[in-house]
Scaffold this active site. Structure first.
Site, short mmCIF file in Angstrom:
data_model
loop_
_atom_site.label_atom_id
_atom_site.label_comp_id
_atom_site.label_asym_id
_atom_site.label_seq_id
_atom_site.Cartn_x
_atom_site.Cartn_y
_atom_site.Cartn_z
N GLU A 62 -6.58 -10.49 -0.84
CA GLU A 62 -7.39 -10.14 0.34
C GLU A 62 -8.87 -9.97 -0.04
OE1 GLU A 62 -5.79 -6.77 2.50
OE2 GLU A 62 -3.71 -7.39 2.17
N ASN A 80 1.93 -5.61 -2.91
CA ASN A 80 0.52 -5.82 -2.57
C ASN A 80 -0.19 -4.48 -2.36
OD1 ASN A 80 -1.57 -7.75 -1.78
ND2 ASN A 80 -1.36 -6.92 0.29
N ASP A 101 -12.67 -9.67 -0.38
CA ASP A 101 -13.93 -9.67 0.35
C ASP A 101 -14.87 -8.67 -0.32
OD1 ASP A 101 -12.88 -7.28 1.42
OD2 ASP A 101 -12.60 -8.10 3.43
N GLU A 158 0.80 -1.23 0.00
CA GLU A 158 0.00 0.00 0.00
C GLU A 158 0.83 1.28 0.00
OE1 GLU A 158 -2.80 -0.42 3.21
OE2 GLU A 158 -3.59 -2.28 2.43
N HIS A 177 -10.60 -5.78 -2.11
CA HIS A 177 -11.60 -5.39 -1.11
C HIS A 177 -12.71 -4.63 -1.83
CE1 HIS A 177 -9.28 -6.64 2.34
NE2 HIS A 177 -8.24 -5.95 1.93
#
Ligand code: G3I
Length: 394
Positions: free
Chosen positions: A293, A224, A295, A180, A263
């Site tokens: 990740e 990432n 979701d 990030e 996400h």
């Protein structure tokens, strides 16, 4: 000796001197090899309709982030073991957790996760070495008040990477080295206000990859981030990460894969086509990709029950999961598809997004939701039609 010389160069901050003139071929070859370890269990020991068994038929690892209670609570651990074959520690490998006081290490959670993975024939995604968040207070305070000098900070970062990656050498499949760093803006780019960029400058990112590669040459080293595969509307962030990754490879940095977090939120909509196109674009650089990740959150009645307040969300949530895994399946260089927690019961979402939840594959009572069956169905269909089986993992 090598470490000392790298540290000296790090303190000087000279990228070119350190990085040399390698080529992007490194990305295609380094670390992306089959793991020859003899596992305690294999995917075929599990239900053939489980996500891990279906994924294994097409060479795709299916993973979840795990927090300690997922391992310590038998009903949770049973799902983690039977459905997933790669685990990411939700928090347990972050600097704040592993070195709460200077020189005082706590590997309890990280060791437990690695052990749990090995017991269950699963791999591990290490997460994460270089991030502005979840740093130990002693480090951020020391930098802020000047008691940790720039040169000392270079040394601390190098030591952190060597100690953590070295501890698990040969046991971590993929490492999220840097996490990030890019702005959610148009144009995007490395955030000049990021803690590490302010303290050490952008050279610290390639340095972390070089150190991690030296500490574990067999690990796949990942960059990432979120919203870097067609999710941000403008594609500015994806463009920026793509350009940066190309520069890193031109400089010989051992960057080997791009991890797109995934996400999503049903209120924003999502194009699976663009998602796939951006994953494919990274692979044109010779990089692997991973969904790290995933979701899909939505508005819910309350944080305890997490019942969606909009009936359409019951369709949108599994649909967006399906869009993501279909894209991942369609890209042969995609190593793994990981969800950020498998149950709404311990998802990070309600704590971070007021009024939202229902983001995972299992409800708060550990019952599989439509999103679970969507992934299962997509994997079943692809297992029957794909021909490039086993090209992903070497
Ligand atoms: O451990 C303390 C506990 O002692 C204290 O009582 C409690 C009070 O709030 O906090 C606990 O720490 C929390 C920690 O998770 C462990 O549960 C922190 O407050 C909380 O901020 C932290 O959240 C984590 C978040 O990263 C931090 O940004 C989430 O669990 C974790 O899932 C999340 O993961 C990130 C990825 O690393 C990177 N990508 C985004 C993703 C979601 O934010």
């Amino acid at each position: 000796m090598r470490r000392r010389s790298l540290l000296a160069m790090g303190a000087a901050g000279g990228t070119a001197a350190v990085l040399g003139t390698g080529t992007s071929a490194l990305a295609a070859t380094s670390g992306v090899t089959a793991d020859s370890r003899i596992w305690a269990k294999h995917d075929h020991d599990f239900d053939p309709t489980s996500l891990r068994a279906l994924g294994s038929r097409i060479g795709m690892h299916i993973g979840s982030a795990l927090i300690p209670q997922d391992i310590d609570t038998p009903s949770y651990a049973a799902i983690a073991a039977s459905q997933f074959n790669v685990y990411t520690p939700g928090n347990e490998m972050k600097w704040q957790v592993v070195e709460p006081e200077p020189g005082v290490y706590d590997w309890t959670g990280a060791d437990n996760l690695v052990h749990f993975a090995e017991q269950n024939g699963a791999r591990v995604r290490g997460h994460t070495l270089l991030w502005h968040n979840q740093l130990p207070t002693w480090l951020t305070t020391g930098v802020a008040n000047g008691s940790i000098t720039t040169s000392q900070l270079w040394g601390l970062l190098e030591q952190h990477v060597f100690i953590e990656v070295g501890r698990y050498r040969g046991r971590i499949w993929q490492w999220d080295v840097a996490n990030e760093f890019f702005l959610d803006a148009n144009p995007s780019g490395i955030d000049p206000n990021n803690f590490w960029i302010q303290a050490l400058g952008p050279t610290c990112i390639p340095k972390a990859y070089i150190w991690a590669h030296e500490a574990d040459p067999g690990a796949i080293l990942v960059y990432n981030d979120y919203n870097i595969a067609g999710e941000d509307g403008t594609n500015a962030k994806s463009d920026a990460v793509f350009a940066w990754a190309g520069q890193m490879l031109d400089q010989g940095v051992p960057l080997m894969a791009i991890g797109n977090q995934g996400h999503l939120d049903t209120q924003y909509g999502f194009s699976g086509q663009r998602f796939q196109a951006d994953l494919e674009r990274y692979t044109t650089l010779g990089l692997k990709v991973a969904i790290t990740e995933a979701d899909v959150r939505t508005f819910v009645n309350n944080a305890t029950d997490q019942v969606p307040t909009d009936n359409l969300a019951l369709f949108a949530q599994p649909f967006e999961f399906g869009q993501m895994i279909k894209a991942a399946i369609a890209v042969p260089e995609c190593l793994s598809f990981t969800v950020w927690g498998f149950t709404d019961a311990d998802s990070w979402v309600p704590g971070f997004f007021t009024g939202e939840g229902y983001a995972t594959l299992y409800d708060v009572n550990l019952n599989p939701k439509p999103a679970y069956y969507e992934l299962q169905q997509d994997l079943m269909e692809s297992a029957g039609v794909r021909h490039h089986v086993r090209t992903r993992n070497g």
